[in-house]
Design an enzyme around this catalytic site. Sequence first.
Site, PDB file in Angstrom:
ATOM      1  N   HIS A 268       0.587  -0.922   0.200  1.00  0.00           N
ATOM      2  CA  HIS A 268      -0.235   0.284  -0.193  1.00  0.00           C
ATOM      3  C   HIS A 268       1.138   0.823  -0.179  1.00  0.00           C
ATOM      4  O   HIS A 268       1.340   1.755  -0.666  1.00  0.00           O
ATOM      5  CB  HIS A 268      -1.016  -0.144   1.942  1.00  0.00           C
ATOM      6  CG  HIS A 268      -2.465   0.869   1.462  1.00  0.00           C
ATOM      7  ND1 HIS A 268      -2.849   1.646   0.128  1.00  0.00           N
ATOM      8  CD2 HIS A 268      -3.212   0.916   2.389  1.00  0.00           C
ATOM      9  CE1 HIS A 268      -3.844   2.678   0.642  1.00  0.00           C
ATOM     10  NE2 HIS A 268      -4.215   1.847   2.170  1.00  0.00           N
ATOM     11  N   HIS A 307      -2.532  -2.301  -9.728  1.00  0.00           N
ATOM     12  CA  HIS A 307      -3.521  -1.763  -8.627  1.00  0.00           C
ATOM     13  C   HIS A 307      -5.269  -2.583  -9.128  1.00  0.00           C
ATOM     14  O   HIS A 307      -5.465  -2.593  -9.638  1.00  0.00           O
ATOM     15  CB  HIS A 307      -4.203   0.042  -9.588  1.00  0.00           C
ATOM     16  CG  HIS A 307      -4.147   1.009  -7.531  1.00  0.00           C
ATOM     17  ND1 HIS A 307      -5.572   0.912  -7.985  1.00  0.00           N
ATOM     18  CD2 HIS A 307      -3.814   1.355  -7.184  1.00  0.00           C
ATOM     19  CE1 HIS A 307      -5.895   1.763  -6.714  1.00  0.00           C
ATOM     20  NE2 HIS A 307      -4.339   1.774  -6.486  1.00  0.00           N
ATOM     21  N   ASP A 363       2.804   5.768  -6.817  1.00  0.00           N
ATOM     22  CA  ASP A 363       4.077   5.282  -6.012  1.00  0.00           C
ATOM     23  C   ASP A 363       5.130   5.454  -6.803  1.00  0.00           C
ATOM     24  O   ASP A 363       6.519   5.333  -7.036  1.00  0.00           O
ATOM     25  CB  ASP A 363       3.922   4.619  -5.669  1.00  0.00           C
ATOM     26  CG  ASP A 363       2.549   3.962  -4.083  1.00  0.00           C
ATOM     27  OD1 ASP A 363       3.171   5.129  -3.401  1.00  0.00           O
ATOM     28  OD2 ASP A 363       2.077   3.275  -3.597  1.00  0.00           O
TER      29      ASP A 363
HETATM   30  N1  ACO Z   1       4.500  -7.181 -10.804  1.00  0.00           N
HETATM   31  C1  ACO Z   1       4.331  -8.317 -11.642  1.00  0.00           C
HETATM   32  N2  ACO Z   1       2.902  -8.497 -11.511  1.00  0.00           N
HETATM   33  C2  ACO Z   1       1.395  -8.230 -10.654  1.00  0.00           C
HETATM   34  C3  ACO Z   1       1.979  -7.137 -10.402  1.00  0.00           C
HETATM   35  C4  ACO Z   1       3.556  -6.642  -9.796  1.00  0.00           C
HETATM   36  N3  ACO Z   1       2.987  -5.090  -9.473  1.00  0.00           N
HETATM   37  N4  ACO Z   1       1.131  -6.939  -9.626  1.00  0.00           N
HETATM   38  C5  ACO Z   1      -0.042  -7.711  -9.623  1.00  0.00           C
HETATM   39  N5  ACO Z   1       0.697  -8.537 -10.989  1.00  0.00           N
HETATM   40  C6  ACO Z   1       0.223 -10.140 -11.526  1.00  0.00           C
HETATM   41  C7  ACO Z   1       0.047 -10.888 -10.479  1.00  0.00           C
HETATM   42  O1  ACO Z   1       1.048 -11.458 -10.092  1.00  0.00           O
HETATM   43  C8  ACO Z   1      -1.456 -11.468 -10.610  1.00  0.00           C
HETATM   44  O2  ACO Z   1      -0.403 -12.638 -11.444  1.00  0.00           O
HETATM   45  P1  ACO Z   1      -1.528 -13.641 -12.020  1.00  0.00           P
HETATM   46  O3  ACO Z   1      -3.023 -13.660 -12.246  1.00  0.00           O
HETATM   47  O4  ACO Z   1      -0.670 -14.405 -12.794  1.00  0.00           O
HETATM   48  O5  ACO Z   1      -1.455 -14.198 -10.851  1.00  0.00           O
HETATM   49  C9  ACO Z   1      -2.012 -10.227 -11.293  1.00  0.00           C
HETATM   50  O6  ACO Z   1      -1.181  -9.471 -11.738  1.00  0.00           O
HETATM   51  C10 ACO Z   1      -2.965  -9.716 -10.713  1.00  0.00           C
HETATM   52  O7  ACO Z   1      -2.690  -9.369  -9.967  1.00  0.00           O
HETATM   53  P2  ACO Z   1      -3.200  -9.084  -7.947  1.00  0.00           P
HETATM   54  O8  ACO Z   1      -2.332  -9.849  -7.279  1.00  0.00           O
HETATM   55  O9  ACO Z   1      -4.557 -10.014  -8.021  1.00  0.00           O
HETATM   56  O10 ACO Z   1      -3.886  -8.068  -7.977  1.00  0.00           O
HETATM   57  P3  ACO Z   1      -4.382  -7.860  -6.836  1.00  0.00           P
HETATM   58  O11 ACO Z   1      -5.083  -6.291  -7.048  1.00  0.00           O
HETATM   59  O12 ACO Z   1      -4.823  -8.161  -5.825  1.00  0.00           O
HETATM   60  O13 ACO Z   1      -3.375  -6.403  -6.284  1.00  0.00           O
HETATM   61  C11 ACO Z   1      -1.430  -4.774  -5.998  1.00  0.00           C
HETATM   62  C12 ACO Z   1      -2.884  -5.180  -6.423  1.00  0.00           C
HETATM   63  C13 ACO Z   1      -1.681  -5.042  -4.779  1.00  0.00           C
HETATM   64  C14 ACO Z   1      -0.804  -2.877  -6.053  1.00  0.00           C
HETATM   65  C15 ACO Z   1      -0.298  -5.515  -6.483  1.00  0.00           C
HETATM   66  O14 ACO Z   1      -0.817  -4.674  -8.362  1.00  0.00           O
HETATM   67  C16 ACO Z   1       0.467  -5.149  -6.190  1.00  0.00           C
HETATM   68  O15 ACO Z   1       1.635  -6.010  -5.146  1.00  0.00           O
HETATM   69  N6  ACO Z   1       1.602  -4.277  -6.957  1.00  0.00           N
HETATM   70  C17 ACO Z   1       2.760  -3.711  -6.278  1.00  0.00           C
HETATM   71  C18 ACO Z   1       2.683  -3.088  -4.991  1.00  0.00           C
HETATM   72  C19 ACO Z   1       2.229  -1.803  -5.074  1.00  0.00           C
HETATM   73  O16 ACO Z   1       2.784  -0.829  -6.399  1.00  0.00           O
HETATM   74  N7  ACO Z   1       1.323  -1.325  -4.566  1.00  0.00           N
HETATM   75  C20 ACO Z   1       1.005  -0.111  -5.087  1.00  0.00           C
HETATM   76  C21 ACO Z   1      -0.359  -0.237  -4.876  1.00  0.00           C
HETATM   77  S1  ACO Z   1      -0.942   1.883  -4.987  1.00  0.00           S
HETATM   78  C22 ACO Z   1      -1.072   2.291  -3.514  1.00  0.00           C
HETATM   79  O17 ACO Z   1      -1.454   1.554  -2.538  1.00  0.00           O
HETATM   80  C23 ACO Z   1      -1.039   3.823  -3.118  1.00  0.00           C
END
Ligand code: ACO
Length: 436
Positions: A268, A307, A363
Amino acid sequence: MAKDTLSVTDNRTGRQYEIPITDGTIPAPELRKIKTSTEDFGLMSYDPAYLNTASCRSKITFIDGDRGILEYRGYPIDQLAEHCTYLDVAYLLLFGELPSPDQKTSWTRQITTHTIVHENIKKFVDGFQHDAHPMGMFLSTVGALSTFYPDAKNIFSEDIRRRQIHRLIAKVPTIAAYAYRHSIGMPYVLPDNDLSFPGNFLNMLFKMTELKYKPSPVLERALDVLFILHADHEQNCSTSAMRAIGSSHADPYSSLAGAAAALYGPLHGGANEQVLRMLALIGSKDRILEFITDVKQGKGKLMGFGHRVYKNYDPRAKILKNMAHEVFEVCGRNPLIDIAVELERIALQDDYFVSRKLYPNVDFYSGLIYQAMGFPVDMFPVLFAIPRTAGWLAQWEEMLLDPEQKITRPRQVFIGPKRRDLTIAKVSTSKATTIV
Ligand code: ACO
């Protein structure tokens, strides 16, 4: 004829049900009527992490994740970032409209005159280890404020709520600055009421021996825009924490400390810190492909990408990408920007990211700007928490005044052992009784 209802046939019983549809949602309690017998509890929806559950009706922030739209009280984020100050936006989030000139004067005076914290807060911050993470100091100190303002428990008094809102918005920069000054072993700096909200924050962070600190207008404005972009984001993890804790009628300081704790996590508000560490680890543009290959093989994530709601370019990231260059003109270029821009370019052409609709989020560029402005990475989540305080408070108050809300209490699907009886065995060599 079209009707705003959903017809459901329960194939276990053959019974039919008609469930009303309002604003694209069905009321989950209606599912409880779907039962196999009178003893049956009734159906529930199962939605871990609330992927498809609206937890409230809100008038504050609108996001269309597919189209990359973010609006506060109807105003597009790019217009607010261009024409308003953070204090205008905080007022808008809290009260529904931008302030008139008179309201703005009185609001600014209220915030400015509440920036000082009790002297004991200094002693409290002094108690932390020299290398304590500023976010740990920040969230504990915000929680500690509840002990200084016991009147805050009267959450159903509008006047008292208003006073805590003024205090919290005004004091979070002071606490953040104290945490920073403590971590670098420098004396705390008193707020300067002549300066703007972001200008005073820079003063409390960076003032040395000069009699009067003069913030750079470019950095002051950049910080104000960063604050606007981070002020609210509807029902994200920390806001949901704020609402959930507040729903037990805890005071706003305790609720806000919990929201800040949720923001601390690397998925987050801690993500911008992780972005910087990731870019430093990549080190040079020629190592980007190798890094992307590792990510695609599941060895870590591309931090600052993806996201839960945005399946398009995060509109805040767009504003920050442009702003980075203005800040670099004053502070010097952050060399990691070249890696970031190239990383974005490569990722946005890669089927792994395209097919999953993973775009840069807020971010991805904010950390580069903060670092160029002289903030250590540990301070990044704290910089996020300062403006998000306005959003948390607006959402908290909306929750408290919403007659449909009650204490937050989700259900579960129990998958543990069925009822069983204890076996008591006496251990003959000692007098003790062991339960096996
Ligand atoms: N890098 C690589 N792969 C990713 C990323 C990433 N940053 N984000 C999602 N994925 C992949 C997942 O592995 C998943 O792949 P799969 O379908 O093969 O299993 C798919 O994309 C869907 O991802 P989810 O985890 O289901 O997405 P979710 O909505 O649960 O998560 C989150 C969202 C937590 C923001 C995620 O994208 C992430 O961890 N990003 C990196 C951390 C980040 O930048 N957080 C800041 C968010 S903005 C904020 O809070 C202000």
